[in-house]
Write a protein that holds these residues in place. Structure first.
Motif: not given
Length: 627
Positions: A347, A370, A374
């Motif tokens: 990512w 974040q 995820r």
């Protein structure tokens, strides 16, 4: 014509005097007094070749000033910030600069590279035979060096010397043009055959390693202890600024909760292979268990084979491995490097909401939130996870947004020191807030966090020199300064057992430590060169290494110098170098059964052939990933 030649060469001399005076005044760097004459001679020689290609004195003068100034300024800036001169590998890595910079800095860098090239094209006398003869001579000379780099490198070393562990010293005794030619010849001379099986076998015996299972062979899933999640957090430029005694901070920038946790580890340090930059080398060591010994980015040129580094090793036991870094995906060749070491997912900036920016850098609190969001679906499935997070917030010039006001003041006039202290104030607190959430959510997990390298705090070691931690030049370093140069905070948490007292640990020892904590006893290359319980620990740096025995004893061994007590560690490092070339750029004999058991003839693999094919493959893969 003689008058034109006199004008042209006089202009080179005038430029040289002005340029050297300018960089000495602005950056505090310059060639040594003994090198001025040879450095000026090299510039005059290059100037003469350029004038042979030029249409006129005026065009030559402009092109010469632009070209020479770009090289001189770029070299002075690197010396002042990172402590070393421009090296041949920097030209390969230059493309990464454009992924990091923005605004005026981006365009200034573009101009520094593009304008000299355009000036040379504008200067070139396309219709004059002498210009083509001069250009052909340059090409022939470069081809001769490329075809015979080893004797050229040896001859240059005899003429101008080679201070292996002190590249700044090399520049100061050579001057820039000779330094670049000499190091380019050395780089070319390092192109050699990958190690054969016998060499690899000898190297394995030297380091006391055992042969691992064959690569890609399905590994038996170890016991239940290995199902624990592993979280590795690499903290950009994270270091303890309280060591700067002359800074005069108004308060301790580090979160008290971090101090308490770090104290429980015995204030352990990670020993990084780099200072001020080249984060990818710290990453490589922490993921693959091998030290970086060169002054170049290993992800860029040294990692050309798929290897069973920590992500792939854990993946064979059922782990899902994810790397997160909110920077441009191709930076330092990470798309290809992460794939080669075994990450299933990467990512990058395009995968995150960039909602908390400090300049160009996403704040840590947003990144952590974040990442956890995820990962939550995977954590709920019960599949074990290797969660690797590389933060971005903390890069020089240490910008802060409006939600992060400056709370720490300092007496020092060094603005970078004050800016960095405030950056650490927020980084440490955002880290501890995340750790509280993570440990509550995943109490049995192994958590490893460390700083990738020390921050840059001004030209010629700036704030460090002000407080006596580092000298302005490596030639003036005490032995202890080399440890200071690479030591960042290290915390390892063994689930509910809490912090682990590791002592000062080279980053390449981390994968083996993680396997030990997991109870993972499978054969692995991750234990080839280091164990966390080793009494003697070796930290290689370009041109030297130092050894630690316990917490106090430190011995610095400089390459090219005969030093008592360095023989064993030097021989060990040579064996490690053989294994590294074999595993990451060669035939990977170390991952195969011994030859007498295989009954097969080993295949010699040329290093250049492997590297060349992989470079093409990496370029294709990068384009595919970007599309």
């Amino acid at each position: 014509m003689a008058r034109e030649w006199a004008w042209a060469l006089a202009l080179v001399v005038l430029w040289y005097g002005a340029a050297q005076g300018g960089i000495a005044y602005l950056f505090g760097v310059s060639p040594g007094v003994d090198a001025w004459l040879r450095d000026l001679g090299a510039h005059v020689l290059i100037g003469g070749v350029l004038f042979l290609m030029a249409r006129s004195v005026m065009r030559f003068a402009l092109a010469m000033v632009v070209l020479f100034s770009a090289f001189t300024l770029g070299n002075a800036m690197k010396l002042a910030v990172l402590g070393g001169p421009v090296m041949p590998d920097d030209f390969v890595a230059a493309r990464n600069l454009f992924l990091l910079l923005d605004g005026w800095q981006f365009w200034a860098s573009v101009a520094m590279l593009a304008v000299p090239g355009l000036a040379l094209l504008w200067m070139f006398a396309w219709r004059m035979p002498r210009a083509w003869v001069a250009l052909g001579s340059v090409v022939l000379a470069a081809s001769a060096v490329s075809a015979n780099p080893a004797p050229v490198s040896s001859w240059l070393d005899e003429q101008f010397g080679d201070w292996v562990w002190n590249q700044r010293g090399n520049y100061e005794m050579r001057g820039l043009p000779i330094h670049l030619v000499q190091e380019a010849a050395r780089n070319l001379s390092r192109r050699q055959q990958a190690p054969e099986f016998g060499e690899v076998d000898d190297a394995l015996r030297m380091v006391g390693a055992t042969q691992p299972s064959a690569f890609f062979k399905a590994a038996a899933v170890p016991g239940a202890g290995a199902a624990r999640n592993v979280h590795m957090i690499v903290l950009e430029s994270f270091w303890d600024p309280v060591a700067l005694k002359q800074a005069g901070f108004s308060a301790d920038p580090i979160d008290p909760a971090f101090r308490k946790l770090w104290k429980a580890t015995g204030n352990a340090h990670a020993l990084s292979p780099v200072f001020g930059g080249y984060t990818a080398n710290a990453e490589f060591e922490a993921l693959c268990g091998f030290p970086v010994q060169i002054d170049a980015v290993f992800f860029e040129g040294g990692l050309r084979r798929d290897v069973p580094c920590l992500p792939r090793h854990l993946g064979e036991a059922g782990y899902r491995s994810v790397a997160s870094h909110p920077n441009a995906a191709p930076f330092w060749n990470r798309i290809n490097a992460y794939r080669r070491v075994g990450f299933e997912q990467y990512w990058s900036d395009r995968d995150f909401v960039l909602d908390d920016m400090n300049g160009e850098f996403l704040g840590d609190s947003s990144l952590y939130r974040q990442v956890l969001e995820r990962l939550e679906p995977v954590l709920n499935t019960g599949q074990p996870v290797f969660n690797y997070v590389l933060t971005y917030f903390g890069h020089m010039e240490y910008p802060l947004n409006e939600s992060r006001p400056q709370l720490i003041t300092a007496r020092t006039d060094n603005a970078l020191v004050s800016a960095y202290a405030n950056t650490v104030y927020y980084k440490s607190r955002e880290l501890m807030a995340f750790l509280r959430v993570l440990r509550k959510r995943d109490p049995d997990a192994i958590i490893v966090l460390f700083g990738d390298h020390l921050p840059s705090l001004g030209w010629n070691h700036g704030g460090y020199a002000e407080s006596g931690l580092l000298a302005p030049s490596r030639s003036e370093f005490s032995d202890e300064m080399f440890r200071t140069l690479v030591a960042t905070p290290l915390i390892v948490i063994d689930g509910r057992h809490g912090p682990v007292r590791t002592g000062d640990l080279p980053l390449y020892a981390l994968p083996g430590l993680i396997l030990d904590l997991l109870g993972d006893e499978r054969d692995s290359m991750l234990r080839f060169v280091a164990r966390a319980d080793d009494v003697l620990r070796v930290r290689p740096l370009p041109g030297l290494h130092f050894t630690l025995e316990g917490r106090k004893a430190l011995r610095v061994c400089r390459s090219g110098e005969v030093q008592v007590g360095c023989e064993a560690s030097s021989a060990w490092l040579e064996a490690v170098s053989v294994l590294s070339r074999d595993l990451f750029n060669g035939a990977q004999h170390a991952l195969q059964l011994p030859e007498h058991l295989r009954g097969l003839q080993t295949v010699e693999v040329e290093m250049d052939e492997v590297s060349g094919a992989a470079v093409i493959e990496d370029a294709i893969d990068t384009m595919d990933n970007e599309v």
